[in-house]
Motif scaffolding. Structure first.
Motif, PDB file in Angstrom:
ATOM      1  N   SER A   1       2.871   1.021 -13.894  1.00  0.00           N
ATOM      2  CA  SER A   1       3.982   0.065 -13.941  1.00  0.00           C
ATOM      3  C   SER A   1       4.548  -0.047 -15.353  1.00  0.00           C
ATOM      4  CB  SER A   1       3.509  -1.304 -13.441  1.00  0.00           C
ATOM      5  OG  SER A   1       3.092  -1.239 -12.091  1.00  0.00           O
ATOM      6  N   PHE A   2       3.690  -0.132 -16.338  1.00  0.00           N
ATOM      7  CA  PHE A   2       4.165  -0.265 -17.713  1.00  0.00           C
ATOM      8  C   PHE A   2       4.813   1.024 -18.215  1.00  0.00           C
ATOM      9  CE2 PHE A   2       1.322  -3.986 -17.992  1.00  0.00           C
ATOM     10  CZ  PHE A   2       2.256  -4.894 -18.492  1.00  0.00           C
ATOM     11  N   GLN A   3       4.343   2.158 -17.736  1.00  0.00           N
ATOM     12  CA  GLN A   3       5.014   3.401 -18.104  1.00  0.00           C
ATOM     13  C   GLN A   3       6.439   3.432 -17.558  1.00  0.00           C
ATOM     14  OE1 GLN A   3       2.609   6.699 -16.822  1.00  0.00           O
ATOM     15  NE2 GLN A   3       1.380   6.700 -18.688  1.00  0.00           N
ATOM     16  N   GLY A   4       6.594   2.910 -16.337  1.00  0.00           N
ATOM     17  CA  GLY A   4       7.941   2.830 -15.779  1.00  0.00           C
ATOM     18  C   GLY A   4       8.820   1.851 -16.533  1.00  0.00           C
ATOM     19  N   LEU A   5       8.218   0.752 -16.983  1.00  0.00           N
ATOM     20  CA  LEU A   5       8.997  -0.230 -17.740  1.00  0.00           C
ATOM     21  C   LEU A   5       9.447   0.313 -19.080  1.00  0.00           C
ATOM     22  CD1 LEU A   5       6.947  -3.507 -17.072  1.00  0.00           C
ATOM     23  CD2 LEU A   5       9.158  -2.861 -16.106  1.00  0.00           C
TER      24      LEU A   5
ATOM     25  N   ILE B   1       0.833  -1.204   0.000  1.00  0.00           N
ATOM     26  CA  ILE B   1       0.000   0.000   0.000  1.00  0.00           C
ATOM     27  C   ILE B   1       0.866   1.251   0.000  1.00  0.00           C
ATOM     28  CG2 ILE B   1      -1.688   1.313   1.338  1.00  0.00           C
ATOM     29  CD1 ILE B   1      -2.804  -1.380   2.321  1.00  0.00           C
ATOM     30  N   LEU B   2       1.927   1.256   0.817  1.00  0.00           N
ATOM     31  CA  LEU B   2       2.770   2.445   0.926  1.00  0.00           C
ATOM     32  C   LEU B   2       3.531   2.725  -0.357  1.00  0.00           C
ATOM     33  CD1 LEU B   2       4.210   2.035   4.547  1.00  0.00           C
ATOM     34  CD2 LEU B   2       2.361   3.533   3.774  1.00  0.00           C
ATOM     35  N   HIS B   3       3.874   1.682  -1.111  1.00  0.00           N
ATOM     36  CA  HIS B   3       4.641   1.873  -2.347  1.00  0.00           C
ATOM     37  C   HIS B   3       3.743   2.097  -3.562  1.00  0.00           C
ATOM     38  CE1 HIS B   3       7.867   0.180   0.145  1.00  0.00           C
ATOM     39  NE2 HIS B   3       8.709   0.730  -0.725  1.00  0.00           N
ATOM     40  N   ALA B   4       2.432   2.005  -3.381  1.00  0.00           N
ATOM     41  CA  ALA B   4       1.531   2.212  -4.511  1.00  0.00           C
ATOM     42  C   ALA B   4       1.488   3.690  -4.887  1.00  0.00           C
ATOM     43  CB  ALA B   4       0.133   1.720  -4.163  1.00  0.00           C
ATOM     44  N   SER B   5       1.031   3.961  -6.103  1.00  0.00           N
ATOM     45  CA  SER B   5       0.908   5.352  -6.555  1.00  0.00           C
ATOM     46  C   SER B   5      -0.241   6.038  -5.818  1.00  0.00           C
ATOM     47  CB  SER B   5       0.671   5.400  -8.062  1.00  0.00           C
ATOM     48  OG  SER B   5      -0.538   4.741  -8.392  1.00  0.00           O
ATOM     49  N   LEU B   6      -0.257   7.356  -5.865  1.00  0.00           N
ATOM     50  CA  LEU B   6      -1.264   8.122  -5.122  1.00  0.00           C
ATOM     51  C   LEU B   6      -2.693   7.783  -5.547  1.00  0.00           C
ATOM     52  CD1 LEU B   6      -1.858  10.288  -3.014  1.00  0.00           C
ATOM     53  CD2 LEU B   6      -1.616  12.018  -4.831  1.00  0.00           C
TER      54      LEU B   6
ATOM     55  N   TYR C   1     -15.602  -2.783  -9.010  1.00  0.00           N
ATOM     56  CA  TYR C   1     -15.213  -1.908 -10.117  1.00  0.00           C
ATOM     57  C   TYR C   1     -14.251  -0.820  -9.652  1.00  0.00           C
ATOM     58  CZ  TYR C   1     -19.008  -4.193 -12.610  1.00  0.00           C
ATOM     59  OH  TYR C   1     -19.817  -5.127 -13.193  1.00  0.00           O
ATOM     60  N   ILE C   2     -14.473  -0.319  -8.445  1.00  0.00           N
ATOM     61  CA  ILE C   2     -13.521   0.666  -7.909  1.00  0.00           C
ATOM     62  C   ILE C   2     -12.152   0.027  -7.744  1.00  0.00           C
ATOM     63  CG2 ILE C   2     -12.995   2.140  -5.937  1.00  0.00           C
ATOM     64  CD1 ILE C   2     -15.961   2.487  -5.480  1.00  0.00           C
ATOM     65  N   GLY C   3     -12.133  -1.202  -7.191  1.00  0.00           N
ATOM     66  CA  GLY C   3     -10.863  -1.902  -7.059  1.00  0.00           C
ATOM     67  C   GLY C   3     -10.221  -2.190  -8.402  1.00  0.00           C
ATOM     68  N   LEU C   4     -11.041  -2.548  -9.386  1.00  0.00           N
ATOM     69  CA  LEU C   4     -10.503  -2.814 -10.723  1.00  0.00           C
ATOM     70  C   LEU C   4      -9.917  -1.551 -11.342  1.00  0.00           C
ATOM     71  CD1 LEU C   4     -10.116  -4.828 -13.011  1.00  0.00           C
ATOM     72  CD2 LEU C   4     -12.409  -4.235 -13.833  1.00  0.00           C
ATOM     73  N   PHE C   5     -10.561  -0.416 -11.085  1.00  0.00           N
ATOM     74  CA  PHE C   5     -10.007   0.849 -11.581  1.00  0.00           C
ATOM     75  C   PHE C   5      -8.617   1.088 -10.993  1.00  0.00           C
ATOM     76  CE2 PHE C   5      -9.272   5.352 -10.641  1.00  0.00           C
ATOM     77  CZ  PHE C   5      -9.228   5.874 -11.922  1.00  0.00           C
ATOM     78  N   GLY C   6      -8.481   0.847  -9.677  1.00  0.00           N
ATOM     79  CA  GLY C   6      -7.172   1.021  -9.057  1.00  0.00           C
ATOM     80  C   GLY C   6      -6.138   0.074  -9.629  1.00  0.00           C
ATOM     81  N   THR C   7      -6.564  -1.155  -9.919  1.00  0.00           N
ATOM     82  CA  THR C   7      -5.633  -2.119 -10.503  1.00  0.00           C
ATOM     83  C   THR C   7      -5.184  -1.700 -11.897  1.00  0.00           C
ATOM     84  OG1 THR C   7      -6.568  -3.958  -9.235  1.00  0.00           O
ATOM     85  CG2 THR C   7      -5.398  -4.514 -11.262  1.00  0.00           C
TER      86      THR C   7
ATOM     87  N   SER D   1       1.871  -6.325  -8.251  1.00  0.00           N
ATOM     88  CA  SER D   1       1.369  -6.709  -6.928  1.00  0.00           C
ATOM     89  C   SER D   1       0.690  -5.535  -6.241  1.00  0.00           C
ATOM     90  CB  SER D   1       2.523  -7.226  -6.062  1.00  0.00           C
ATOM     91  OG  SER D   1       3.097  -8.386  -6.624  1.00  0.00           O
ATOM     92  N   GLU D   2       1.304  -4.360  -6.331  1.00  0.00           N
ATOM     93  CA  GLU D   2       0.702  -3.172  -5.738  1.00  0.00           C
ATOM     94  C   GLU D   2      -0.634  -2.847  -6.385  1.00  0.00           C
ATOM     95  OE1 GLU D   2       3.708  -0.306  -6.356  1.00  0.00           O
ATOM     96  OE2 GLU D   2       5.151  -1.240  -4.983  1.00  0.00           O
ATOM     97  N   ALA D   3      -0.743  -3.091  -7.688  1.00  0.00           N
ATOM     98  CA  ALA D   3      -1.991  -2.793  -8.390  1.00  0.00           C
ATOM     99  C   ALA D   3      -3.080  -3.811  -8.048  1.00  0.00           C
ATOM    100  CB  ALA D   3      -1.743  -2.771  -9.897  1.00  0.00           C
ATOM    101  N   LEU D   4      -2.713  -5.078  -7.956  1.00  0.00           N
ATOM    102  CA  LEU D   4      -3.715  -6.118  -7.720  1.00  0.00           C
ATOM    103  C   LEU D   4      -4.318  -6.055  -6.324  1.00  0.00           C
ATOM    104  CD1 LEU D   4      -2.081  -9.207  -9.482  1.00  0.00           C
ATOM    105  CD2 LEU D   4      -4.049  -7.876 -10.241  1.00  0.00           C
ATOM    106  N   ILE D   5      -3.619  -5.462  -5.382  1.00  0.00           N
ATOM    107  CA  ILE D   5      -4.178  -5.383  -4.031  1.00  0.00           C
ATOM    108  C   ILE D   5      -5.438  -4.517  -4.004  1.00  0.00           C
ATOM    109  CG2 ILE D   5      -2.863  -3.380  -3.247  1.00  0.00           C
ATOM    110  CD1 ILE D   5      -2.571  -4.766  -0.548  1.00  0.00           C
ATOM    111  N   ALA D   6      -5.561  -3.590  -4.956  1.00  0.00           N
ATOM    112  CA  ALA D   6      -6.772  -2.764  -5.031  1.00  0.00           C
ATOM    113  C   ALA D   6      -7.985  -3.633  -5.375  1.00  0.00           C
ATOM    114  CB  ALA D   6      -6.593  -1.654  -6.068  1.00  0.00           C
ATOM    115  N   THR D   7      -7.811  -4.555  -6.311  1.00  0.00           N
ATOM    116  CA  THR D   7      -8.905  -5.477  -6.635  1.00  0.00           C
ATOM    117  C   THR D   7      -9.239  -6.366  -5.452  1.00  0.00           C
ATOM    118  OG1 THR D   7      -8.338  -5.505  -8.990  1.00  0.00           O
ATOM    119  CG2 THR D   7      -9.607  -7.364  -8.148  1.00  0.00           C
ATOM    120  N   ALA D   8      -8.218  -6.821  -4.737  1.00  0.00           N
ATOM    121  CA  ALA D   8      -8.453  -7.657  -3.549  1.00  0.00           C
ATOM    122  C   ALA D   8      -9.256  -6.902  -2.501  1.00  0.00           C
ATOM    123  CB  ALA D   8      -7.123  -8.125  -2.971  1.00  0.00           C
TER     124      ALA D   8
END
Length: 247
Positions: free
Chosen positions: A174-178, A31-36, A161-167, A194-201
């Protein structure tokens, strides 16, 4: 990568991921390393999850109380108690009365009020007036039981859907960084995903209890509504039998 064994891949990837350790996934670090924006989504989901659990526990108390009150009043009513005494007991409770007792009191009060105007109102109009009073009171009682059920329904349907939006947003970041890297490995891809998928969880964590509670409580409210309607019909029949015949 094709020349490495599975164990070598695991040993290469896991140390590079701060949120993952031998003890398992470190959700706090994810959570702490995820984007704003992803953190904002997680905050919204955490809020609605806490709110839905508060409603779930409060609604359970309210519905259980309504069921117990209906059973207790029906037992008193069908035990042969005097209707005037039951009405007096209900009136003394004032705003504390609820459920079936309120329905009975409303119908009895309207019936007796029109009974005093016997010269101008026939028995059929007395029964109809009592039925209208009971229907209005039933609607108010059910409205109180259904209060906040809509919120649970909305949480159950919208949270995934909110979680999916965050994911999706997290994966885009992540892909922009790659894109800035010349060579992408599992070690560089896995943490961001992993940081993105936690939003869906978290979205599923908020939605599943809300959906279960909504379905359960909506069914119980329907049963209570059917019980109220049945009582109102039976009480109307009793009033009709006790109505004085027209002169």
């Amino acid at each position: 990568m094709s020349g490495l064994s599975l164990q070598e891949v695991v040993d290469t990837v896991l140390p590079a991921q701060g949120p993952v350790s031998d003890e398992g996934i470190d959700f706090v670090q994810l959570i702490l390393h995820a984007s704003l924006p992803v953190q904002l989504v997680m905050g919204i989901l955490l809020f609605v999850s806490i709110a839905s659990w508060a409603i779930i526990f409060r609604k359970k108390r309210v519905i259980d109380r309504a069921m117990n009150e209906a059973e207790a009043f029906e037992e008193r009513f069908w035990s042969g108690a005097d209707l005037a005494r039951l009405q007096a007991d209900a009136e003394r409770k004032g705003d504390a009365r609820m459920g079936m007792e309120s329905i009975f009191e409303a119908g009895m009060r309207e019936y007796r009020r029109l009974l005093q105007q016997r010269g101008n109102v026939d028995s059929r109009m007395q029964i109809e007036a009592a039925q209208r009073a009971m229907r209005a009171t039933t609607a108010r009682e059910l409205d109180g039981l259904e209060h906040n059920l809509e919120f649970l329904a909305n949480v159950g349907s919208i949270s995934p859907y909110i979680g999916l939006f965050g994911t999706v947003w997290g994966i885009m970041i992540s892909f922009q960084g790659l894109a800035k890297l010349k060579e992408a490995t599992i070690a560089t891809v896995a943490p961001g995903i992993s940081e993105a998928l936690i939003a869906t969880a978290m979205g599923l964590f908020a939605a599943i209890p809300a959906v279960w509670a909504y379905n359960r409580y909506a069914t119980r409210v329907e049963r209570i509504a059917s019980r109220y309607d049945t009582f109102a019909e039976e009480f109307s029949s009793i009033l009709q039998r006790h109505s004085p015949l027209p002169d």
